[in-house]
Design a protein around this motif. Structure first.
Motif, mmCIF file in Angstrom:
data_model
loop_
_atom_site.group_PDB
_atom_site.id
_atom_site.type_symbol
_atom_site.label_atom_id
_atom_site.label_comp_id
_atom_site.label_asym_id
_atom_site.label_seq_id
_atom_site.Cartn_x
_atom_site.Cartn_y
_atom_site.Cartn_z
ATOM 1 N N GLU A 80 5.146 -5.386 -5.822
ATOM 2 C CA GLU A 80 5.699 -6.535 -6.544
ATOM 3 C C GLU A 80 4.574 -7.414 -7.085
ATOM 4 O O GLU A 80 4.657 -7.923 -8.209
ATOM 5 C CB GLU A 80 6.594 -7.347 -5.599
ATOM 6 N N LEU A 81 3.520 -7.591 -6.306
ATOM 7 C CA LEU A 81 2.380 -8.395 -6.759
ATOM 8 C C LEU A 81 1.726 -7.765 -7.984
ATOM 9 O O LEU A 81 1.355 -8.472 -8.935
ATOM 10 C CB LEU A 81 1.356 -8.529 -5.623
ATOM 11 N N LEU A 90 -2.749 -16.788 -8.804
ATOM 12 C CA LEU A 90 -2.703 -15.828 -7.700
ATOM 13 C C LEU A 90 -1.739 -16.237 -6.598
ATOM 14 O O LEU A 90 -0.868 -15.443 -6.211
ATOM 15 C CB LEU A 90 -4.099 -15.636 -7.106
ATOM 16 N N TRP A 91 -1.868 -17.446 -6.074
ATOM 17 C CA TRP A 91 -1.050 -17.816 -4.934
ATOM 18 C C TRP A 91 0.417 -17.939 -5.311
ATOM 19 O O TRP A 91 1.297 -17.656 -4.506
ATOM 20 C CB TRP A 91 -1.573 -19.105 -4.298
ATOM 21 N N ALA A 149 -3.953 -4.746 -3.565
ATOM 22 C CA ALA A 149 -3.250 -5.337 -4.709
ATOM 23 C C ALA A 149 -3.913 -6.644 -5.138
ATOM 24 O O ALA A 149 -4.034 -6.927 -6.340
ATOM 25 C CB ALA A 149 -1.786 -5.579 -4.353
ATOM 26 N N VAL A 150 -4.352 -7.438 -4.173
ATOM 27 C CA VAL A 150 -5.059 -8.692 -4.489
ATOM 28 C C VAL A 150 -6.373 -8.386 -5.204
ATOM 29 O O VAL A 150 -6.743 -9.052 -6.176
ATOM 30 C CB VAL A 150 -5.317 -9.507 -3.209
ATOM 31 N N ALA A 151 -7.073 -7.365 -4.727
ATOM 32 C CA ALA A 151 -8.344 -6.983 -5.350
ATOM 33 C C ALA A 151 -8.142 -6.574 -6.808
ATOM 34 O O ALA A 151 -8.916 -6.972 -7.691
ATOM 35 C CB ALA A 151 -8.992 -5.846 -4.564
ATOM 36 N N GLU A 152 -7.104 -5.802 -7.072
ATOM 37 C CA GLU A 152 -6.817 -5.389 -8.447
ATOM 38 C C GLU A 152 -6.533 -6.601 -9.332
ATOM 39 O O GLU A 152 -6.982 -6.671 -10.480
ATOM 40 C CB GLU A 152 -5.619 -4.446 -8.469
ATOM 41 N N ASP A 157 -13.507 -6.210 -5.170
ATOM 42 C CA ASP A 157 -13.572 -4.901 -4.530
ATOM 43 C C ASP A 157 -13.055 -5.024 -3.098
ATOM 44 O O ASP A 157 -13.625 -5.774 -2.297
ATOM 45 C CB ASP A 157 -15.017 -4.394 -4.535
ATOM 46 N N VAL A 158 -12.000 -4.293 -2.782
ATOM 47 C CA VAL A 158 -11.385 -4.411 -1.463
ATOM 48 C C VAL A 158 -12.314 -3.934 -0.358
ATOM 49 O O VAL A 158 -12.182 -4.353 0.804
ATOM 50 C CB VAL A 158 -10.052 -3.634 -1.428
ATOM 51 N N GLU A 159 -13.292 -3.091 -0.691
ATOM 52 C CA GLU A 159 -14.221 -2.584 0.310
ATOM 53 C C GLU A 159 -15.445 -3.479 0.468
ATOM 54 O O GLU A 159 -15.987 -3.610 1.574
ATOM 55 C CB GLU A 159 -14.686 -1.168 -0.066
ATOM 56 N N ARG A 160 -15.867 -4.119 -0.608
ATOM 57 C CA ARG A 160 -17.126 -4.860 -0.584
ATOM 58 C C ARG A 160 -16.959 -6.374 -0.521
ATOM 59 O O ARG A 160 -17.852 -7.074 -0.027
ATOM 60 C CB ARG A 160 -17.958 -4.510 -1.820
#
Length: 209
Positions: A80-81, A90-91, A149-152, A157-160
């Motif tokens: 959904e996000l 964002l929020w 989804a937030v990273a996109e 970067d969700v990893e970094r």
């Protein structure tokens, strides 16, 4: 099992997802009604209208089936996000995604169960050690799904980068706290306003009351 964002699901994938959801809700309903120890895999399969063999194609245990809705809800929030307008802050987008996908409905839980019966059953369910472990495992996976989804959305970067994991962790913590408050509130309270208030406080930076 999740459907890749932005791509329509084929009939076979939709059927598989529907079966998974049906099994998950069947596991929850029976556990709430009977208690975890009194529910067998065969009971869950029969409630969902499938065979025990089909159950085993989706879940390795009845505890995993009960916790599946926990994870699937997070995946739906993440989807959904991703679908929220890019122009939405964002929020605000996170809050709208959560509110769009969160909630227990009378239809899915069973029309014969009152609100208080449901809450009492859930309280007992959450004290079951086997389920606690599965909920913890599902929660970790769920948090990462939301962080991705937030990273996109934020170009991180969700990893970094810390940011997407921090946002997802805060949102998941809010959902956990609200759920616990809802389950133990006396007198009973509605969960949706609590969740909306918690997400509003997060968006505001958790100002001191």
């Amino acid at each position: 099992m999740s459907i890749e964002a932005g791509k329509p699901a084929g009939l076979r994938e939709r059927k598989k997802l529907e079966t998974r959801i049906a099994l998950g809700w069947a596991a929850i309903r029976l556990t709430v009604e009977r208690g975890f120890d009194a529910v067998r895999v065969e009971d869950i399969a029969a409630e969902a209208g499938v065979s025990p063999r089909t159950f085993n194609n989706y879940f390795s245990s009845k505890a995993e089936a009960v916790a599946a809705r926990h994870l699937d809800r997070a995946r739906m929030i993440a989807e959904e996000l991703r679908a929220r307008p890019a122009s939405e802050p964002l929020w605000e987008a996170v809050a709208n995604a959560v509110m769009a996908r969160f909630g227990l409905t009378q239809e899915t839980r069973g029309a014969g169960t009152s609100d208080q019966q449901w809450i009492t059953g859930l309280r007992l369910m959450m004290t079951e050690p086997a389920l606690q472990g599965e909920f913890m495992k599902a929660g970790a996976l769920a948090e990462f799904e939301l962080a991705a989804a937030v990273a996109e959305r934020t170009g991180t970067d969700v990893e970094r980068d810390l940011y997407p994991r921090l946002v997802a962790g805060a949102v998941w913590a809010a959902i956990t706290v609200v759920t616990d408050h809802w389950l133990h509130a006396d007198p009973p309270v509605a969960i949706v306003p609590l969740l909306r208030d918690a997400l509003h406080q997060l968006a505001a930076g958790l100002p001191v009351p």
